[in-house]
Design an enzyme around this catalytic site. Structure first.
Site, PDB file in Angstrom:
ATOM      1  CD  GLU A 278      -2.822  -0.821   2.726  1.00  0.00           C
ATOM      2  OE1 GLU A 278      -2.454  -1.039   3.646  1.00  0.00           O
ATOM      3  OE2 GLU A 278      -3.397  -2.510   2.822  1.00  0.00           O
ATOM      4  CB  CYS A 374      -8.617   1.599   8.548  1.00  0.00           C
ATOM      5  SG  CYS A 374      -8.045   1.449   6.253  1.00  0.00           S
TER       6      CYS A 374
HETATM    7 ZN    ZN Z   1      -7.811   2.776   4.781  1.00  0.00          ZN
END
Ligand code: ZN
Length: 608
Positions: A278, A374
């Site tokens: 990521e 998240c």
């Molecule tokens: Zn996130």
């Protein structure tokens, strides 16, 4: 989070707290950082309750806070994963297990609740845990000399210090930042203590850069590794530099920001070019279809840009903040605010997302929830705290960064200033500011970087002036009901990327004001890659109150390649110029994409 929604993957988040509190029996489920979802939600609720009283929301938050209070261990420790896994040693795997990350989110929620709702129960919990962390970490012998694998506690501790809290919270934040990346590397020591635990990024080019721990932070000059972690670290660095007057730390922040904003950021404000880790990759590597662009990363970018703006009132920070906010942050959420994107691509072909494993992380439609959830509560807390991004109060000057309608009350050094703002931004550039507090002070308005022409008036009279670092300051003796009028020209522009961005070579992007526009299959048919834009095309901006919650579309003439190939023919000699047919295109704002039937989408269009 309370697992009451039907047709949605259970989160188990609140149940984990019940287990830790001894109210329920069973096993922990979810990510090791599942606690943070509840904290982020509570932080968002705190902002919301300060604007709109909502008894049901207050009661839901109340019961969550009571549960958190019950879950805290007698010594102040709080992490439901470790509390339900007593065989695992606390703070023994900082590299991967997010205890300090969850603590950071607890602190952020606690300060928000105390400040915005006046409820300090969560703050007491947070302080007790912060005290335990302070007893555990630090330079003294006998303490752990580590720092978090996933940052956020740095900026949270500064917030706790500003609450106001004790100075040792600030010193602890500085310790975590100063220790990071110092040799010998703490994560290696920790892994050895844990029986040579394997390190998944060891075999990759990225290695410790994943955690921004490849070098001490002051030596870092390029945005590296996991993009959310990077933004949270840099935000914490900016906070600590502001509170400790540390020019070397601020200089590092500037270098990191410049590298990111001028070489590693998409035109939508998205960051993180690869799903592997990521993460950031290298300068000018900005693939449109394989991008990661996690909603949280852009939210973190807003945190960072806002802090840089605090350090130096320079409009380029506000430009980046606005770019992310209006495009790749907002695209993270559906128009009805019930579905979310984790990944925010700039080019989508639904079949590729389904059948090409390199693109499986890209979804052509938003989801209701994620096992790693998240982004949704992060969006909620950012949007809930949006007012704090619109203005800055200097000593004698109020700075206006974002042109959002509303009432403003801000404390300058010697006076409290009230004014109201009226605008239809981002749809047009007409902004009116009504002054309600008479007196001598400054109002500085931002002239956005994208704006080529503007007019600034006070009570209808033109004020000739040039922006300095992106702001025009009007310092005068204000009378009640004075009106500041700012008219920003907002033509449609065609943008090109730096030639070093291979993925965008020969392509154009349509923007208007702060908004990036895109093409969707729903308006333009499939095969968006066949479309070609002439540079001299004429744009028509249309107000469409019925479309996608009320947007302005952009229409223009363009061309579609129409060369016909025989059935079964994959290649043919290029013996003549491509045949093209004239066509009409409809662009919609990027943030509004994927709110109709799934289909192709593209931000960058080939130039004819
Ligand atoms: Zn996130």
């Amino acid at each position: 989070m309370n697992d009451l929604l039907e047709d949605t993957e259970p989160s188990h988040c609140i149940e984990n707290f019940r287990l830790a509190a001894g109210i329920s029996r069973g096993e922990y489920h979810g990510m090791v950082f599942q606690d943070s979802d509840l904290y982020k939600w509570l932080e968002a609720v705190a902002y919301q309750l300060s604007v709109t009283p909502d008894p049901a929301l207050r009661e839901a938050a109340d019961s969550a806070i009571r549960l958190i209070v019950q879950s805290q261990a007698p010594d102040g420790y709080l992490n439901t994963y470790y509390q339900t896994h007593p065989e695992e040693k606390r703070f023994s795997n900082l590299q991967n297990n997010h205890e300090l990350y969850c603590a950071g989110h607890l602190i952020e929620a606690a300060v928000a609740f105390a400040r915005n709702v006046g409820d300090t129960r969560l703050l007491s919990v947070a302080c007790r845990f912060a005290d335990l962390i302070d007893r555990t970490f630090g330079p003294e012998e006998g303490k752990l000399h580590g720092y978090p694998g996933h940052e956020i506690i740095e900026m949270a501790l500064v917030r706790l210090f500003r609450q106001p809290g004790e100075k040792r919270y600030l010193m602890l934040a500085r310790y975590f930042i100063d220790r990071r990346g110092q040799a010998p590397l703490y994560f290696e020591e920790e892994a050895r203590r844990d029986g040579n635990r394997s390190f998944i990024w060891n075999e990759t080019y990225m290695r410790y850069q994943y955690y921004q721990a490849g070098k001490p932070v002051r030596e870092q000059t390029a945005a590296e590794g996991h993009a959310v972690r990077a933004m949270y670290l840099y935000s914490g660095m900016a906070d600590v530099s502001a509170e400790t007057d540390d020019p070397s730390l601020l200089e590092a922040c500037r270098a990191l920001f410049d590298n990111m904003a001028s070489r590693r950021m998409y035109i939508t404000g998205a960051i993180g070019s690869t799903h592997i880790g990521e993460a950031f990759t290298y300068d000018y590597d900005l693939p449109n279809d394989a991008v990661y662009g996690e909603t949280c990363a852009q939210i973190g970018l807003c945190f960072f840009a806002r802090r840089m703006l605090n350090a130096q009132m320079d409009g380029r920070y506000a430009d980046v903040l606005e770019r992310a906010l209006y495009n790749s942050v907002l695209s993270g959420m559906s128009l009805d605010a019930k579905r979310f994107f984790y990944v925010n691509p700039l080019e989508v072909v639904p079949e590729a997302c389904e059948k090409d494993d390199r693109l499986r992380h890209v979804k052509p439609r938003r989801q209701k929830w994620f096992s790693c959830a998240c982004c949704p509560p992060n969006l909620a807390r950012l949007l809930g705290s949006l007012p704090s991004y619109a203005f800055s109060a200097g000593d004698d000057t109020l700075y206006m960064h974002l042109f959002i309608s509303g009432d403003v009350c801000a404390a300058l050094a010697h006076t409290e200033v009230r004014l109201s703002v009226e605008s239809e931004y981002p749809w047009d550039g007409r902004i009116r500011l009504a002054v309600h507090t008479p007196g001598q002070y400054g109002i500085a308005v931002r002239i956005p970087g994208w704006c080529r022409g503007y007019e600034l008036k006070v009570n209808g009279e033109s004020v000739p002036s040039e922006p300095v670092s992106g702001y025009i300051e009007l310092n005068r003796l204000w009378r009640e009901n004075d009106i500041v009028g700012l008219d920003l020209e907002m033509p449609v522009l065609l943008m090109r990327a730096n030639p070093a961005v291979r993925e965008d070579a020969g392509k154009l992007c349509v923007v208007r004001g702060p908004l990036v526009y895109c093409l969707e299959e729903a308006d333009n048919g499939s095969g968006l890659h066949l479309l070609r834009l002439p540079l001299n095309t004429v744009f028509e901006v249309r107000d469409e109150p019925q479309l996608l919650g009320g947007i302005r579309t952009i229409r223009c003439r363009a061309f579609r390649e129409s060369r016909s190939f025989a059935e079964g023919q994959l290649y043919a000699p290029a013996c003549r110029a491509d045949e093209t047919a004239e066509t009409q295109l409809t662009f919609i704002p990027y943030f509004a994409w994927a709110n109709r039937a799934p289909g192709e989408m593209a931000v960058w269009i080939r130039e004819i």
